[in-house]
Design a protein around this motif. Structure first.
Motif, PDB file in Angstrom:
ATOM      1  N   PRO A 116       0.806  -1.235   0.000  1.00 31.48           N
ATOM      2  CA  PRO A 116       0.000   0.000   0.000  1.00 31.48           C
ATOM      3  C   PRO A 116       0.836   1.281   0.000  1.00 31.48           C
ATOM      4  CG  PRO A 116      -0.203  -1.195   2.096  1.00 31.48           C
ATOM      5  CD  PRO A 116       0.466  -2.113   1.120  1.00 31.48           C
ATOM      6  N   LEU A 117       2.080   1.195   0.492  1.00 29.58           N
ATOM      7  CA  LEU A 117       2.911   2.401   0.543  1.00 29.58           C
ATOM      8  C   LEU A 117       3.745   2.596  -0.725  1.00 29.58           C
ATOM      9  CD1 LEU A 117       4.069   2.321   4.265  1.00 29.58           C
ATOM     10  CD2 LEU A 117       2.220   3.619   3.249  1.00 29.58           C
ATOM     11  N   ALA A 118       3.591   1.685  -1.695  1.00 28.50           N
ATOM     12  CA  ALA A 118       4.330   1.835  -2.963  1.00 28.50           C
ATOM     13  C   ALA A 118       3.956   3.127  -3.666  1.00 28.50           C
ATOM     14  CB  ALA A 118       4.046   0.637  -3.878  1.00 28.50           C
ATOM     15  N   SER A 119       2.742   3.621  -3.387  1.00 29.59           N
ATOM     16  CA  SER A 119       2.286   4.865  -4.030  1.00 29.59           C
ATOM     17  C   SER A 119       3.164   6.048  -3.643  1.00 29.59           C
ATOM     18  CB  SER A 119       0.830   5.152  -3.649  1.00 29.59           C
ATOM     19  OG  SER A 119       0.703   5.214  -2.235  1.00 29.59           O
ATOM     20  N   ILE A 120       3.755   6.007  -2.454  1.00 29.73           N
ATOM     21  CA  ILE A 120       4.631   7.103  -2.011  1.00 29.73           C
ATOM     22  C   ILE A 120       5.907   7.118  -2.851  1.00 29.73           C
ATOM     23  CG2 ILE A 120       6.082   7.880  -0.077  1.00 29.73           C
ATOM     24  CD1 ILE A 120       3.732   7.177   1.772  1.00 29.73           C
ATOM     25  N   GLY A 121       6.452   5.938  -3.132  1.00 30.53           N
ATOM     26  CA  GLY A 121       7.624   5.853  -4.012  1.00 30.53           C
ATOM     27  C   GLY A 121       7.303   6.361  -5.405  1.00 30.53           C
ATOM     28  N   ARG A 122       6.106   6.034  -5.889  1.00 31.22           N
ATOM     29  CA  ARG A 122       5.687   6.485  -7.230  1.00 31.22           C
ATOM     30  C   ARG A 122       5.578   8.011  -7.278  1.00 31.22           C
ATOM     31  NH1 ARG A 122       1.077   3.841  -7.382  1.00 31.22           N
ATOM     32  NH2 ARG A 122      -0.481   5.399  -7.947  1.00 31.22           N
ATOM     33  N   LEU A 123       5.020   8.577  -6.218  1.00 32.07           N
ATOM     34  CA  LEU A 123       4.915  10.039  -6.132  1.00 32.07           C
ATOM     35  C   LEU A 123       6.305  10.668  -6.148  1.00 32.07           C
ATOM     36  CD1 LEU A 123       3.623  12.819  -5.468  1.00 32.07           C
ATOM     37  CD2 LEU A 123       3.690  12.150  -3.054  1.00 32.07           C
ATOM     38  N   PHE A 124       7.203  10.182  -5.297  1.00 33.40           N
ATOM     39  CA  PHE A 124       8.501  10.842  -5.162  1.00 33.40           C
ATOM     40  C   PHE A 124       9.341  10.697  -6.419  1.00 33.40           C
ATOM     41  CE2 PHE A 124      12.906  11.219  -3.529  1.00 33.40           C
ATOM     42  CZ  PHE A 124      12.815  12.524  -3.081  1.00 33.40           C
ATOM     43  N   SER A 184       7.491   8.491   9.116  1.00 31.81           N
ATOM     44  CA  SER A 184       6.446   7.980   9.997  1.00 31.81           C
ATOM     45  C   SER A 184       6.676   6.484  10.234  1.00 31.81           C
ATOM     46  CB  SER A 184       5.057   8.254   9.416  1.00 31.81           C
ATOM     47  OG  SER A 184       4.963   7.813   8.080  1.00 31.81           O
ATOM     48  N   GLU A 185       6.106   5.956  11.323  1.00 32.59           N
ATOM     49  CA  GLU A 185       6.479   4.619  11.813  1.00 32.59           C
ATOM     50  C   GLU A 185       6.370   3.535  10.747  1.00 32.59           C
ATOM     51  OE1 GLU A 185       7.944   1.625  13.825  1.00 32.59           O
ATOM     52  OE2 GLU A 185       8.030   3.704  14.494  1.00 32.59           O
ATOM     53  N   GLU A 186       5.245   3.486  10.042  1.00 29.44           N
ATOM     54  CA  GLU A 186       5.056   2.427   9.043  1.00 29.44           C
ATOM     55  C   GLU A 186       6.083   2.562   7.915  1.00 29.44           C
ATOM     56  OE1 GLU A 186       1.432   0.214   6.621  1.00 29.44           O
ATOM     57  OE2 GLU A 186       1.065   2.138   7.585  1.00 29.44           O
ATOM     58  N   LEU A 187       6.313   3.802   7.508  1.00 32.61           N
ATOM     59  CA  LEU A 187       7.295   4.043   6.442  1.00 32.61           C
ATOM     60  C   LEU A 187       8.712   3.708   6.914  1.00 32.61           C
ATOM     61  CD1 LEU A 187       6.031   7.335   4.782  1.00 32.61           C
ATOM     62  CD2 LEU A 187       6.454   5.179   3.622  1.00 32.61           C
ATOM     63  N   ALA A 202       4.072  16.359  -1.634  1.00 33.00           N
ATOM     64  CA  ALA A 202       2.750  15.729  -1.533  1.00 33.00           C
ATOM     65  C   ALA A 202       1.642  16.759  -1.731  1.00 33.00           C
ATOM     66  CB  ALA A 202       2.604  15.041  -0.179  1.00 33.00           C
ATOM     67  N   SER A 203       1.846  17.962  -1.200  1.00 27.60           N
ATOM     68  CA  SER A 203       0.853  19.029  -1.351  1.00 27.60           C
ATOM     69  C   SER A 203       0.715  19.451  -2.810  1.00 27.60           C
ATOM     70  CB  SER A 203       1.260  20.217  -0.479  1.00 27.60           C
ATOM     71  OG  SER A 203       0.428  21.317  -0.717  1.00 27.60           O
ATOM     72  N   ARG A 204       1.845  19.522  -3.512  1.00 29.31           N
ATOM     73  CA  ARG A 204       1.829  19.999  -4.900  1.00 29.31           C
ATOM     74  C   ARG A 204       1.380  18.923  -5.887  1.00 29.31           C
ATOM     75  NH1 ARG A 204       7.155  22.151  -8.206  1.00 29.31           N
ATOM     76  NH2 ARG A 204       6.194  22.177 -10.268  1.00 29.31           N
ATOM     77  N   PHE A 205       1.837  17.678  -5.672  1.00 22.54           N
ATOM     78  CA  PHE A 205       1.622  16.628  -6.671  1.00 22.54           C
ATOM     79  C   PHE A 205       0.752  15.461  -6.198  1.00 22.54           C
ATOM     80  CE2 PHE A 205       5.934  18.318  -7.766  1.00 22.54           C
ATOM     81  CZ  PHE A 205       5.648  18.791  -9.042  1.00 22.54           C
ATOM     82  N   GLY A 206       0.493  15.376  -4.888  1.00 25.16           N
ATOM     83  CA  GLY A 206      -0.133  14.173  -4.333  1.00 25.16           C
ATOM     84  C   GLY A 206      -1.476  13.810  -4.936  1.00 25.16           C
ATOM     85  N   ARG A 207      -2.279  14.817  -5.306  1.00 21.53           N
ATOM     86  CA  ARG A 207      -3.613  14.534  -5.855  1.00 21.53           C
ATOM     87  C   ARG A 207      -3.540  13.770  -7.174  1.00 21.53           C
ATOM     88  NH1 ARG A 207      -4.011  19.464  -3.673  1.00 21.53           N
ATOM     89  NH2 ARG A 207      -3.518  20.532  -5.635  1.00 21.53           N
ATOM     90  N   ALA A 208      -2.399  13.823  -7.834  1.00 18.91           N
ATOM     91  CA  ALA A 208      -2.247  13.147  -9.128  1.00 18.91           C
ATOM     92  C   ALA A 208      -2.009  11.646  -8.980  1.00 18.91           C
ATOM     93  CB  ALA A 208      -1.094  13.769  -9.908  1.00 18.91           C
ATOM     94  N   ALA A 230      -0.983   6.754  -0.327  1.00 19.92           N
ATOM     95  CA  ALA A 230      -1.019   6.367   1.082  1.00 19.92           C
ATOM     96  C   ALA A 230      -0.636   7.549   1.964  1.00 19.92           C
ATOM     97  CB  ALA A 230      -0.056   5.210   1.318  1.00 19.92           C
ATOM     98  N   PRO A 231      -1.184   7.609   3.179  1.00 18.27           N
ATOM     99  CA  PRO A 231      -0.746   8.652   4.119  1.00 18.27           C
ATOM    100  C   PRO A 231       0.627   8.301   4.665  1.00 18.27           C
ATOM    101  CG  PRO A 231      -2.295   7.174   5.190  1.00 18.27           C
ATOM    102  CD  PRO A 231      -2.206   6.728   3.754  1.00 18.27           C
ATOM    103  N   GLY A 232       1.264   9.284   5.238  1.00 13.63           N
ATOM    104  CA  GLY A 232       2.573   9.023   5.849  1.00 13.63           C
ATOM    105  C   GLY A 232       3.548  10.130   5.535  1.00 13.63           C
ATOM    106  N   HIS A 233       4.516  10.273   6.433  1.00 14.94           N
ATOM    107  CA  HIS A 233       5.542  11.304   6.256  1.00 14.94           C
ATOM    108  C   HIS A 233       6.875  10.638   5.957  1.00 14.94           C
ATOM    109  CE1 HIS A 233       8.143  14.663   6.666  1.00 14.94           C
ATOM    110  NE2 HIS A 233       8.720  14.198   7.762  1.00 14.94           N
TER     111      HIS A 233
END
Length: 277
Positions: free
Chosen positions: A53-61, A202-205, A253-259, A264-267
């Protein structure tokens, strides 16, 4: 990475870029070559994208850092820069998508990774574009400047460097040498990314990042060079960079996250820096 094998992380980045085209319609970084160079089916790419589920964060970055770099590069080209150096290029496709004419584009990477890229391009029947020069370099052992000059790079002309997905895998010495070289080029600019220590995640990340680091260690691609933002700014100033923009993960995340579909949430303690000499 292992001496005679292409970088596995370069392949992971290419899959993230391809997944962005399939899942998010390339809304941050449109790349019609992402699937072609990967030479994988859409279902394989989707399986990779949905493995965690957190793979989306890698895709965003991954896509956001390329977009930030390419936007800054466009501005530099408008200002007259004609030399682009892509350090740790991996399976990057900018040279294939290049909207600017008359640029010298130098892709710098490990010989095995470049050989793997040539094979993929040949299999996909994609020709190397005019103006693209592949420069084989081992960042820990070779002198980047010497290799670039031997390939035709003009040290007395301005240059724009991208250095994405590389800094965490280098020693402090190799990072310092590379910054020194870039700052020796008058009117040089660089966009690169770095990671903070694990506490900034964040902890999960943090658990995911720990597992990823262990997996990379097994693959022979350690990832252990981390920086605090204030420390990174001090290092850049020490190496002669005066104009520094440090973009943190929350801003990305603020600039591009909606795309990004199902982000997933997380810092994450991830940063993209644009610095000018």
């Amino acid at each position: 990475m292992k001496p005679n094998e292409p970088s596995r992380t370069a392949l992971i980045i290419a899959r993230q870029r391809a997944a962005h085209q399939v899942l998010d319609h390339g809304s941050i970084l449109y790349d019609p070559f992402a699937m072609k160079i990967l030479r994988e089916d859409e279902k394989d790419v989707l399986q990779f994208a949905n493995e965690h589920p957190l793979a989306s964060i890698g895709r965003l970055f991954t896509t956001a850092r390329s977009r930030i770099a390419e936007d800054a590069l466009s501005t530099a080209v408008e200002g007259g820069v004609r030399q682009i150096v892509i350090l740790g290029a991996g399976l990057d496709t900018f040279a294939l998508r290049n909207p600017h004419g008359g640029l010298g584009i130098y892709e710098v990477d490990h010989p095995a990774t470049q050989s793997g890229k040539r094979e993929r391009l040949a299999e996909a029947q994609i020709a190397l574009p005019p103006g693209l020069i592949l420069v084989p370099v081992d960042f820990e052992r070779d002198d980047v400047g010497e290799k670039l000059v031997a390939a035709g790079f003009q040290q007395n002309a301005p240059a724009f460097f991208t250095w994405l997905g590389v800094v965490p895998y280098l020693t402090q010495d190799a990072i310092g040498r590379t910054l020194d070289y870039m700052s020796s080029i008058q009117n040089s600019e660089v966009v690169f990314d770095y990671m903070e220590p694990p506490e900034a995640f964040s902890e999960e990340l943090r658990q995911i990042e720990k597992a990823r680091a262990e997996q990379l260690e097994r693959m022979g691609e350690r990832s252990d060079t981390r920086f605090e933002p204030a420390g990174m700014a001090a290092i850049l100033r020490l190496h002669g960079f005066s104009e520094i923009e440090d973009i943190n993960f929350q801003q990305i995340a603020s600039r591009f996250g909606r795309a990004i579909q199902g982000l997933a949430p997380g810092h994450a303690g991830l940063h993209v820096v644009h610095a000018k000499h």
